[in-house]
Design an enzyme around this catalytic site. Structure first.
Site, PDB file in Angstrom:
ATOM      1  N   GLY A 140       0.802  -1.217   0.000  1.00 45.29           N
ATOM      2  CA  GLY A 140       0.000   0.000   0.000  1.00 45.29           C
ATOM      3  C   GLY A 140       0.829   1.258   0.000  1.00 45.29           C
ATOM      4  O   GLY A 140       2.047   1.249   0.174  1.00 45.29           O
ATOM      5  N   ASN A 169      -8.929  -6.062   1.547  1.00 49.73           N
ATOM      6  CA  ASN A 169      -8.024  -6.896   0.742  1.00 49.73           C
ATOM      7  C   ASN A 169      -7.785  -8.255   1.402  1.00 49.73           C
ATOM      8  O   ASN A 169      -7.868  -9.288   0.759  1.00 49.73           O
ATOM      9  CB  ASN A 169      -6.662  -6.218   0.574  1.00 49.73           C
ATOM     10  CG  ASN A 169      -6.778  -4.899  -0.162  1.00 49.73           C
ATOM     11  OD1 ASN A 169      -7.646  -4.727  -1.016  1.00 49.73           O
ATOM     12  ND2 ASN A 169      -5.919  -3.954   0.169  1.00 49.73           N
ATOM     13  N   GLU A 191       7.977  -9.181   2.281  1.00 51.03           N
ATOM     14  CA  GLU A 191       7.314 -10.097   1.343  1.00 51.03           C
ATOM     15  C   GLU A 191       7.189  -9.452  -0.023  1.00 51.03           C
ATOM     16  O   GLU A 191       7.135 -10.118  -1.035  1.00 51.03           O
ATOM     17  CB  GLU A 191       5.960 -10.555   1.861  1.00 51.03           C
ATOM     18  CG  GLU A 191       4.958  -9.438   2.006  1.00 51.03           C
ATOM     19  CD  GLU A 191       3.564  -9.916   2.316  1.00 51.03           C
ATOM     20  OE1 GLU A 191       3.414 -10.880   3.077  1.00 51.03           O
ATOM     21  OE2 GLU A 191       2.616  -9.310   1.798  1.00 51.03           O
TER      22      GLU A 191
END
Ligand code: COA
Length: 503
Positions: A269, A382, A292
């Site tokens: 984000g 999400n 990640e």
């Protein structure tokens, strides 16, 4: 006739005869099947066969279960949702159409820690997978499938699916070869420690070993990943980055952190990217990332020499960064590694490396519980992604959010989080544009005072103070006025704002 140059990417020549069209490969996927698709935060997703699948729906209705690494790009989740072909979806998505299909109940979404899907596939809890559909740069002579811009869950999908369809994407830069480190933990019961003690360690193979007899088809694609839609840093995120730096500086001065900092993880984000960007103008040097996903800010840190190395499961860039980075990818290759997501997000490694993790919250409450996933407690945004893997196991779990959303009609600091992804026990530091609250080693009432003083927007501070005072009057270790605990959310649904009019 000249040989098709693309065949050079399939060094295991016995597989040349398996080349098929995307439509033909899609025709093998039948109603009721479960498929594992490559793709992690829009990077390295299988593109041609999923698109052909969505088209096939027009001729023949069917539904499948779809497992991925994380979110898909290329409009695939949106097209799947529009075509109505997904029954179950896991473990993460970020597409507006898929989101509405989930929130209307048409798609059953399993919101799941990204490190754990691999264990579920291996253990037979999820699946069994009929097909793995995996994007690759190519296949080596000894049957290693070379991933592209993500590794995600591709390894476990390739190992556990009954059959494999490989999409060789000629639009992905060949310089990606050598970037990946593919390692699978042993079976539970005989599992050894994962031999990774530094973000730079390579512990596996440069590609995913596949059983050639399981490769049912190979499809060509020539389509770049979708760019990430993240917003550039703004004045508020700059201020938030300043608060985060102030906190880190204080920890170094107190001798609790080394001046080079332990490896950093930064979430998905715009906010997480912007906050990481703030490190560019700081005194911190020699940084390493164990994350990640690598977003734009990481490449600025590498370019500036502030960051020396970055490990992740995917590279997800905005359009301008994509053009710049992939034009000259060779200069980054020695400083990057991409791993399966169960390794990038593995609790054992996160705890061993003592990570500083920085993830974004939608909202948090007076006592430090964090909601990363549900709007007003009910609507999926999400998914939890890796934020739980990192939050629970990091040395420092930092959650950042702007203090208000929707032009001030929502306070992101509320009496009671309307959904809790990260409990008060997993959260160390909260940051908004008003300051940081280090809530470690504090009892609930102390935490509330610190959050009230440092994180709440001034417009909302009096009404949160009023709530807390009345809660204390009722008593309890974690005081609440229970019938009002979610009243701010209810008021927003009713009146379009959480803000109470001043008397
Ligand atoms: N209530 C309702 N809506 C809210 C809100 C709240 N408390 N806080 C933010 N929003 C809205 C924003 O207004 C914005 O809406 P818009 O898309 O209509 O403009 C949207 O949520 C996204 O907010 P933004 O401030 O742009 O944040 P972001 O792009 O940094 O994303 C998350 C924030 C939480 C959605 C995202 O980080 C996420 O999905 N996190 C969960 C997974 C995760 O953390 N993975 C990291 C492991 S690596």
């Amino acid at each position: 006739m000249a040989m098709d140059q693309r065949l050079e990417r399939i060094k295991l020549t016995a597989l040349h005869e398996r080349i098929v069209s995307a439509e033909q490969a899609a025709s093998w996927i039948k109603d009721g099947m479960a498929v594992g698709l490559s793709g992690f935060t829009r990077a390295g997703d299988a593109k041609a066969v999923p698109n052909a699948l969505a088209k096939r729906m027009q001729e023949e209705p069917f539904q499948i279960d779809v497992y991925t690494g994380a979110s898909l790009g290329s409009g695939i989740d949106g097209r799947f949702a529009q075509a109505g072909i997904v029954r179950k979806r896991a473990p993460y998505q970020s597409d507006p159409l898929m989101r509405s299909a989930i929130n209307s109940g048409d798609v059953q979404f399993v919101d799941h820690h990204l490190s754990q899907t691999a264990e579920w596939i291996r253990g037979g809890v999820a699946g069994p997978l009929d097909f793995a559909i995996i994007e690759a740069l190519g296949i080596t002579q000894d049957g290693l499938l070379i991933p592209t811009t993500s590794v995600g869950n591709s390894m476990v999908f390739a190992h556990h699916a009954k059959q494999i369809i490989i999409e060789i994407n000629t639009a992905q830069p060949l310089e990606l070869e050598g970037l990946h480190d593919c390692y699978a933990p042993q079976a539970i019961g005989s599992r050894q420690p994962i031999p990774l003690v530094s973000p730079r360690d390579r512990i596996g193979t440069k590609g995913i070993p596949v059983d050639p007899s399981k490769v049912k088809g190979i499809v060509w694609t020539n389509q770049a990943d979708s760019p990430s839609p993240i917003e550039p840093p703004d004045a508020e995120t700059d201020v938030m980055a300043g608060h985060l730096l102030a906190f880190l500086r204080r920890e170094v001065q107190a001798g609790r952190l080394d001046k080079n900092l332990p490896p950093l993880q930064s979430g998905v984000g715009s906010v997480a990217n912007a906050v990481l960007h703030g490190l560019l103008d700081s005194e911190f040097e020699g940084l390493e990332l164990y994350s990640e996903v690598l977003q734009d800010a990481v490449f600025d840190l590498l370019d500036s020499g502030k960051a020396l190395f970055a490990s992740a499961s995917a590279i997800t860039l905005s359009q301008p960064y994509m053009e710049r980075i992939y034009q000259d990818f060779g200069r980054y290759r020695e400083r990057l590694v991409l791993r399966p997501q169960e390794i990038s997000n593995h609790p054992e490694i996160i705890r061993r490396l003592g990570l500083i993790s920085i993830n974004t919250a939608l909202e948090f409450d007076l006592y430090g519980n964090v909601n990363s996933t549900h709007i007003a407690g009910t609507k999926m945004m999400n998914g939890i992604g890796g934020s739980g893997d990192f939050g629970r196991n990091a040395q420092l779990a930092i959650f950042v959010t702007k203090s208000i959303a929707k032009n001030g009609r929502i306070s992101c600091v509320v009496p009671f989080a309307s959904h809790i992804d990260h409990t008060e026990h997993d959260v160390d530091v909260l940051v908004t544009e008003h300051g940081f609250a280090d809530i470690r080693n504090l009892a609930p009432r102390e935490r509330a005072e610190r959050i009230l003083a440092n994180c709440v927007h001034p417009e909302y501070r009096p009404q949160l103070r009023d709530y807390f005072d009345r809660a204390i009057a009722r008593g309890g270790h974690t005081p609440h006025v229970l019938d009002e605990a979610l009243s701010w959310h209810a008021k927003y649904m009713r009146d379009g704002t959480m803000l109470k009019k001043s008397p």
